[in-house]
Design an enzyme around this catalytic site. Sequence first.
Site, PDB file in Angstrom:
ATOM      1  N   TYR A   1     -35.102  -4.471  14.933  1.00 44.33           N
ATOM      2  CA  TYR A   1     -33.990  -5.221  14.345  1.00 44.33           C
ATOM      3  C   TYR A   1     -34.126  -6.721  14.589  1.00 44.33           C
ATOM      4  O   TYR A   1     -34.564  -7.129  15.664  1.00 44.33           O
ATOM      5  CB  TYR A   1     -32.669  -4.742  14.954  1.00 44.33           C
ATOM      6  CG  TYR A   1     -31.493  -5.497  14.407  1.00 44.33           C
ATOM      7  CD1 TYR A   1     -30.977  -5.181  13.162  1.00 44.33           C
ATOM      8  CD2 TYR A   1     -30.933  -6.550  15.108  1.00 44.33           C
ATOM      9  CE1 TYR A   1     -29.924  -5.897  12.635  1.00 44.33           C
ATOM     10  CE2 TYR A   1     -29.871  -7.269  14.586  1.00 44.33           C
ATOM     11  CZ  TYR A   1     -29.368  -6.943  13.343  1.00 44.33           C
ATOM     12  OH  TYR A   1     -28.324  -7.654  12.812  1.00 44.33           O
TER      13      TYR A   1
ATOM     14  N   TRP B   1     -33.409 -11.017  12.749  1.00 47.97           N
ATOM     15  CA  TRP B   1     -33.291 -11.904  11.593  1.00 47.97           C
ATOM     16  C   TRP B   1     -34.593 -12.575  11.184  1.00 47.97           C
ATOM     17  O   TRP B   1     -34.712 -13.034  10.059  1.00 47.97           O
ATOM     18  CB  TRP B   1     -32.243 -12.978  11.896  1.00 47.97           C
ATOM     19  CG  TRP B   1     -30.886 -12.579  11.442  1.00 47.97           C
ATOM     20  CD1 TRP B   1     -30.160 -11.505  11.876  1.00 47.97           C
ATOM     21  CD2 TRP B   1     -30.103 -13.228  10.436  1.00 47.97           C
ATOM     22  NE1 TRP B   1     -28.964 -11.462  11.217  1.00 47.97           N
ATOM     23  CE2 TRP B   1     -28.893 -12.510  10.333  1.00 47.97           C
ATOM     24  CE3 TRP B   1     -30.289 -14.352   9.642  1.00 47.97           C
ATOM     25  CZ2 TRP B   1     -27.878 -12.884   9.444  1.00 47.97           C
ATOM     26  CZ3 TRP B   1     -29.275 -14.718   8.764  1.00 47.97           C
ATOM     27  CH2 TRP B   1     -28.093 -13.988   8.671  1.00 47.97           C
TER      28      TRP B   1
HETATM   29  N1  LIG Z   1     -23.969 -21.259  13.502  1.00 45.38           N
HETATM   30  C1  LIG Z   1     -24.196 -19.947  13.419  1.00 45.38           C
HETATM   31  N2  LIG Z   1     -23.641 -19.229  12.410  1.00 45.38           N
HETATM   32  C2  LIG Z   1     -23.831 -17.897  12.351  1.00 45.38           C
HETATM   33  C3  LIG Z   1     -24.662 -17.214  13.280  1.00 45.38           C
HETATM   34  C4  LIG Z   1     -25.239 -17.985  14.335  1.00 45.38           C
HETATM   35  O1  LIG Z   1     -25.957 -17.457  15.209  1.00 45.38           O
HETATM   36  N3  LIG Z   1     -24.982 -19.323  14.366  1.00 45.38           N
HETATM   37  N4  LIG Z   1     -24.872 -15.850  13.160  1.00 45.38           N
HETATM   38  C5  LIG Z   1     -24.595 -15.229  11.876  1.00 45.38           C
HETATM   39  C6  LIG Z   1     -24.477 -13.777  11.962  1.00 45.38           C
HETATM   40  S1  LIG Z   1     -25.902 -12.849  12.071  1.00 45.38           S
HETATM   41  C7  LIG Z   1     -23.302 -13.127  11.865  1.00 45.38           C
HETATM   42  S2  LIG Z   1     -23.253 -11.416  11.885  1.00 45.38           S
HETATM   43  C8  LIG Z   1     -22.042 -13.851  11.713  1.00 45.38           C
HETATM   44  C9  LIG Z   1     -20.990 -13.305  12.659  1.00 45.38           C
HETATM   45  O2  LIG Z   1     -19.740 -13.718  12.281  1.00 45.38           O
HETATM   46  P1  LIG Z   1     -18.522 -13.419  13.277  1.00 45.38           P
HETATM   47  O3  LIG Z   1     -18.766 -12.153  13.950  1.00 45.38           O
HETATM   48  O4  LIG Z   1     -17.262 -13.536  12.515  1.00 45.38           O
HETATM   49  O5  LIG Z   1     -18.722 -14.652  14.265  1.00 45.38           O
HETATM   50  P2  LIG Z   1     -18.278 -14.986  15.763  1.00 45.38           P
HETATM   51  O6  LIG Z   1     -18.609 -16.426  15.936  1.00 45.38           O
HETATM   52  O7  LIG Z   1     -18.867 -14.034  16.725  1.00 45.38           O
HETATM   53  O8  LIG Z   1     -16.718 -14.773  15.783  1.00 45.38           O
HETATM   54  C10 LIG Z   1     -15.858 -15.557  14.972  1.00 45.38           C
HETATM   55  C11 LIG Z   1     -14.622 -15.905  15.725  1.00 45.38           C
HETATM   56  O9  LIG Z   1     -13.830 -14.750  15.996  1.00 45.38           O
HETATM   57  C12 LIG Z   1     -12.943 -15.081  17.056  1.00 45.38           C
HETATM   58  N5  LIG Z   1     -12.594 -13.893  17.811  1.00 45.38           N
HETATM   59  C13 LIG Z   1     -13.351 -13.238  18.706  1.00 45.38           C
HETATM   60  N6  LIG Z   1     -12.689 -12.181  19.196  1.00 45.38           N
HETATM   61  C14 LIG Z   1     -11.490 -12.161  18.600  1.00 45.38           C
HETATM   62  C15 LIG Z   1     -10.350 -11.293  18.680  1.00 45.38           C
HETATM   63  O10 LIG Z   1     -10.329 -10.300  19.390  1.00 45.38           O
HETATM   64  N7  LIG Z   1      -9.312 -11.583  17.884  1.00 45.38           N
HETATM   65  C16 LIG Z   1      -9.298 -12.643  17.051  1.00 45.38           C
HETATM   66  N8  LIG Z   1      -8.224 -12.822  16.278  1.00 45.38           N
HETATM   67  N9  LIG Z   1     -10.332 -13.484  16.978  1.00 45.38           N
HETATM   68  C17 LIG Z   1     -11.418 -13.247  17.718  1.00 45.38           C
HETATM   69  C18 LIG Z   1     -13.693 -16.050  17.938  1.00 45.38           C
HETATM   70  O11 LIG Z   1     -12.867 -17.123  18.308  1.00 45.38           O
HETATM   71  C19 LIG Z   1     -14.898 -16.431  17.123  1.00 45.38           C
HETATM   72  O12 LIG Z   1     -15.151 -17.817  17.092  1.00 45.38           O
HETATM   73  O13 LIG Z   1     -22.221 -15.236  11.991  1.00 45.38           O
HETATM   74  C20 LIG Z   1     -23.311 -15.784  11.269  1.00 45.38           C
HETATM   75  N10 LIG Z   1     -23.245 -17.216  11.352  1.00 45.38           N
HETATM   76  N1  LIG Z   2     -22.888 -10.463  23.031  1.00 45.33           N
HETATM   77  C1  LIG Z   2     -23.174 -10.530  21.734  1.00 45.33           C
HETATM   78  N2  LIG Z   2     -24.398 -10.159  21.294  1.00 45.33           N
HETATM   79  C2  LIG Z   2     -24.693 -10.233  19.998  1.00 45.33           C
HETATM   80  C3  LIG Z   2     -23.752 -10.705  19.053  1.00 45.33           C
HETATM   81  C4  LIG Z   2     -22.464 -11.083  19.533  1.00 45.33           C
HETATM   82  O1  LIG Z   2     -21.577 -11.474  18.759  1.00 45.33           O
HETATM   83  N3  LIG Z   2     -22.225 -10.995  20.879  1.00 45.33           N
HETATM   84  N4  LIG Z   2     -24.087 -10.789  17.732  1.00 45.33           N
HETATM   85  C5  LIG Z   2     -25.100  -9.860  17.253  1.00 45.33           C
HETATM   86  C6  LIG Z   2     -25.542 -10.168  15.897  1.00 45.33           C
HETATM   87  S1  LIG Z   2     -24.310 -10.240  14.701  1.00 45.33           S
HETATM   88  C7  LIG Z   2     -26.845 -10.302  15.559  1.00 45.33           C
HETATM   89  S2  LIG Z   2     -27.259 -10.401  13.893  1.00 45.33           S
HETATM   90  C8  LIG Z   2     -27.917 -10.275  16.555  1.00 45.33           C
HETATM   91  C9  LIG Z   2     -29.060 -11.249  16.243  1.00 45.33           C
HETATM   92  O2  LIG Z   2     -30.197 -10.886  16.962  1.00 45.33           O
HETATM   93  P1  LIG Z   2     -31.670 -11.260  16.448  1.00 45.33           P
HETATM   94  O3  LIG Z   2     -31.721 -11.254  14.970  1.00 45.33           O
HETATM   95  O4  LIG Z   2     -32.625 -10.375  17.159  1.00 45.33           O
HETATM   96  O5  LIG Z   2     -31.816 -12.743  16.984  1.00 45.33           O
HETATM   97  P2  LIG Z   2     -32.799 -13.916  16.538  1.00 45.33           P
HETATM   98  O6  LIG Z   2     -32.711 -14.940  17.608  1.00 45.33           O
HETATM   99  O7  LIG Z   2     -32.479 -14.355  15.164  1.00 45.33           O
HETATM  100  O8  LIG Z   2     -34.232 -13.230  16.612  1.00 45.33           O
HETATM  101  C10 LIG Z   2     -35.198 -13.411  15.628  1.00 45.33           C
HETATM  102  C11 LIG Z   2     -36.562 -13.479  16.273  1.00 45.33           C
HETATM  103  O9  LIG Z   2     -37.547 -13.449  15.228  1.00 45.33           O
HETATM  104  C12 LIG Z   2     -38.534 -14.425  15.513  1.00 45.33           C
HETATM  105  N5  LIG Z   2     -39.216 -14.783  14.251  1.00 45.33           N
HETATM  106  C13 LIG Z   2     -38.925 -15.771  13.375  1.00 45.33           C
HETATM  107  N6  LIG Z   2     -39.797 -15.738  12.339  1.00 45.33           N
HETATM  108  C14 LIG Z   2     -40.646 -14.721  12.567  1.00 45.33           C
HETATM  109  C15 LIG Z   2     -41.773 -14.192  11.857  1.00 45.33           C
HETATM  110  O10 LIG Z   2     -42.149 -14.626  10.784  1.00 45.33           O
HETATM  111  N7  LIG Z   2     -42.406 -13.129  12.416  1.00 45.33           N
HETATM  112  C16 LIG Z   2     -42.024 -12.586  13.602  1.00 45.33           C
HETATM  113  N8  LIG Z   2     -42.723 -11.547  14.061  1.00 45.33           N
HETATM  114  N9  LIG Z   2     -40.974 -13.075  14.296  1.00 45.33           N
HETATM  115  C17 LIG Z   2     -40.291 -14.114  13.780  1.00 45.33           C
HETATM  116  C18 LIG Z   2     -37.774 -15.561  16.167  1.00 45.33           C
HETATM  117  O11 LIG Z   2     -38.650 -16.418  16.902  1.00 45.33           O
HETATM  118  C19 LIG Z   2     -36.792 -14.764  17.064  1.00 45.33           C
HETATM  119  O12 LIG Z   2     -37.364 -14.496  18.316  1.00 45.33           O
HETATM  120  O13 LIG Z   2     -27.365 -10.560  17.843  1.00 45.33           O
HETATM  121  C20 LIG Z   2     -26.300  -9.673  18.184  1.00 45.33           C
HETATM  122  N10 LIG Z   2     -25.929  -9.850  19.579  1.00 45.33           N
HETATM  123 MO   LIG Z   3     -25.347 -10.784  12.653  1.00 46.58          MO
END
Ligand SMILES: Nc1nc2c(c(=O)[nH]1)N[C@H]1C(S)=C(S)[C@@H](COP(=O)(O)OP(=O)(O)OC[C@H]3O[C@@H](n4cnc5c(=O)[nH]c(N)nc54)[C@H](O)[C@@H]3O)O[C@H]1N2
Ligand SMILES: Nc1nc2c(c(=O)[nH]1)N[C@H]1C(S)=C(S)[C@@H](COP(=O)(O)OP(=O)(O)OC[C@H]3O[C@@H](n4cnc5c(=O)[nH]c(N)nc54)[C@H](O)[C@@H]3O)O[C@H]1N2
Ligand SMILES: [Mo]
Length: 762
Positions: A110, A112
Amino acid sequence: MASAPASLSHWGAFHAQIADGDITSVHPIATDVDPSPLLGNLPGSLRHRARIAGPAVRRGWLDDGPGPSSNRGADEFVAVSWDELTELLADELRRVVDQHGNEAIYGGSYGWASAGRFHHAQSQVHRFLKMLGGYTFSRHSYSLGATGVIMPRVVGTHDDLFKRSTNWDVIAEHTDLLVCFGGMALKNTAINHGGTTAHPARGALNRFRDRGGQIVSISPLRDDVAGDCQWLAPAPGTDVAIMLALAHMLATESLVDRNFLQRYCVGYDRFERYLLGLDDGAPKSPEWAADICGLSPATLRELARQMAASRTIVTVSWSLQRIRYGEQAPWMGLTLAAMLGQIGLPGGGFGHGYGSMNEPGLAPTRCRLPALPQGLNPVRTFIPVAAVSDMLLHPGEQFDFNGMRLTYPDIRCVYWAGGNPFHHHQNLPRFRRALGRVDTVVVHDPYWTAMAKHADIVVPSTTAYERNDFSGSRNDPMFMAMPALAEPYAQSCNDYQTFAALAQRLGFGAEFTEGRTEEQWLHHMYRQWAAGLDFDVPTFEKFWSAGSLRLPVEDGLTLLADFRADPVAHRLATPSGRIEIFSETIDGFGYADCVGHPRWYEPREWLSGDRAKQYPLHLIANQPASRLHSQLDTGATSQHAKIQGREALRINPRDAADRGLADGDVVRVFNDRGSCLAGVVIDDAVRTDVVQLPTGAWYDPQDPADVNAMCVHGNPNVLTDDQGTSSLAQGCTGAHVLVQVEKFTGTPPPVRAHEPPTLRPR
Ligand SMILES: Nc1nc2c(c(=O)[nH]1)N[C@H]1C(S)=C(S)[C@@H](COP(=O)(O)OP(=O)(O)OC[C@H]3O[C@@H](n4cnc5c(=O)[nH]c(N)nc54)[C@H](O)[C@@H]3O)O[C@H]1N2
Ligand SMILES: Nc1nc2c(c(=O)[nH]1)N[C@H]1C(S)=C(S)[C@@H](COP(=O)(O)OP(=O)(O)OC[C@H]3O[C@@H](n4cnc5c(=O)[nH]c(N)nc54)[C@H](O)[C@@H]3O)O[C@H]1N2
Ligand SMILES: [Mo]
């Protein structure tokens, strides 16, 4: 210094200046009106010392052969040649398959990775492993683990909630009230899976406000909404109780649209019995909810009346389903919107993920995008993606998932390309123990992430800017060329080349490559795609030299408008064809932790539970504003946000004073699972009793040999609980965790997260 043509990242399209093989500066493309600060992480990223320079094998694995080891993450590495690496890796894959069967390979992989349709790491690794005879795979995502299971069951889809969501323009024009559970964080709208070329959310919200639109933001963080809003800060994790109280108001004040429920939904009656407390004697009234969430009954009453009197969208952020019982919030949000009866009306209804991704609110393209053919996986064994440690620690054990009783396979080889479990998985000490059990861990990555440091076989990948590709997203009109901007770093290789060489050695080279080079694949994928379109696109050559192509989109969408217009012709893909407020199917599974209708469950990690006596602060481990996950943590935007080199923990002035903390202090954040250091930022935008520590600081154990070591850099996943949302979805619950925070005295240990491990010549 050369200025390169435009390229694309998950967080925006840009022009780069290149010198000495690296990006020296980036400029967003002119058409992006609100470019992301994440672009600032790119300069210096291609030649950073954290890059993996060449193939490497862990010393213990090389000397002793495959097998369980507690030394992963602490051992030194030995540099090997590409030939040697290919031979070792191919032989090991053959051994595992011969001795244990293909099921023994976990290719969940898994993550991104990078934008790009051909070099998409997961597509490459999955195609390869399928041709090898298959692998144990994973279902769903960390992003939407709960939603991905519950929403198809109750509204017939999960993808369309995002892809065909109500458009930002429709909201700006028609919505009066946005009730945002989880806020609407613009920081998260920086990014999209396949890349993104425009950021319209801020502008749309400005237009919405100019028209008189109002936002009620329900969130522990005030800055989850930029600009004017009514901020309600209940105890985290209590949103379902709040929604129930609002629903109770609607039901008891005759504000429910019963015609809508009659025509478009099933099971409201069953749910209403619960809502009114007919069976359990507990009406889910504003008074009932006030005890749980801490908002006053008057506030809840007023909000319910305002919602019923306005054109209202109930939005639920994705974060609300990344907690224990995470199935409930999106289901209950949908139920609340159904009771208001505005689903399918312009500017009314339901939204999931506005402020979670640059996808909801954006118009979908009218076509699919080019894709690498994937083939079929002969192995049918899978896990819900966030069950990885459970699987590795409990081979042969049974577990529930979505109405099925599944068995964990016995994994011998873990194969990762394009993700970072030390970023994404919960309870990292437990994950390290789980990784220790397998024979072989293979990791492809451009960087020495913690996952690479815990591997036995390390495969250096190129970055997206060192190879030719193209990319786009399903909610973005621009399909972009991604020409190589620089030469591959050191001995790094495209994942495609690595898999092609392995496939060759394993006897299915021609099948894997189909005789094509990278360039030939790009031509081929483009032509195949173009041939299936019902509109004309330029030749590949013209597209490539223009650098981008504008695709037709469907503007002006309102979520479920077609269903509202004709619920027979556009019946939902649920058993009833309607919105299931009560699901006979889910009820039939007999799960105690997810019954037939949305309901409130008391979680363990919350402020009113017993556990809070020991760990009295509710930590929000949300998405970082300064990077995408763990990617480019070495970059300028990410580094500027750190305090003394550590991830910033935001804390309310009262809670800081209680602990004698000052801005810039280093603190130890801990519970019974683990601990980490972080840097203090005191901020009254954070609710009392809450602290925020975003994800993404690279895991950096003080003593790499100790699985329970403190992370000196601030990775919150050393603290989070590794438990699924419920028996239904088993989704990731990493967004919340209870902790205690104390001042760290003495000299904080150095941060070595971005230093490569010890690497010896062969
Ligand atoms: N800059 C940036 N943007 C991203 C990402 C990133 O790594 N960096 N990751 C992307 C990815 S893969 C995903 S899946 C999305 C995730 O999108 P989300 O899951 O929606 O993102 P989060 O920032 O974890 O949470 C959003 C807000 O929810 C609020 N929150 C947390 N817990 C609670 C609660 O129990 N109740 C309420 N009412 N609010 C709560 C927090 O204040 C938090 O800032 O974001 C995407 N966008
Ligand atoms: N506690 C907590 N944990 C969370 C979350 C949270 O809200 N709270 N959010 C979750 C969510 S929504 C998500 S989506 C996950 C994200 O978790 P990941 O998607 O696993 O996080 P990334 O840091 O995007 O990891 C991508 C990796 O791919 C590598 N990469 C980039 N390009 C390439 C390529 O071309 N080839 C290869 N082989 N590698 C490459 C990057 O260097 C990096 O190490 O985290 C989850 N974890
Ligand atoms: Mo995500």
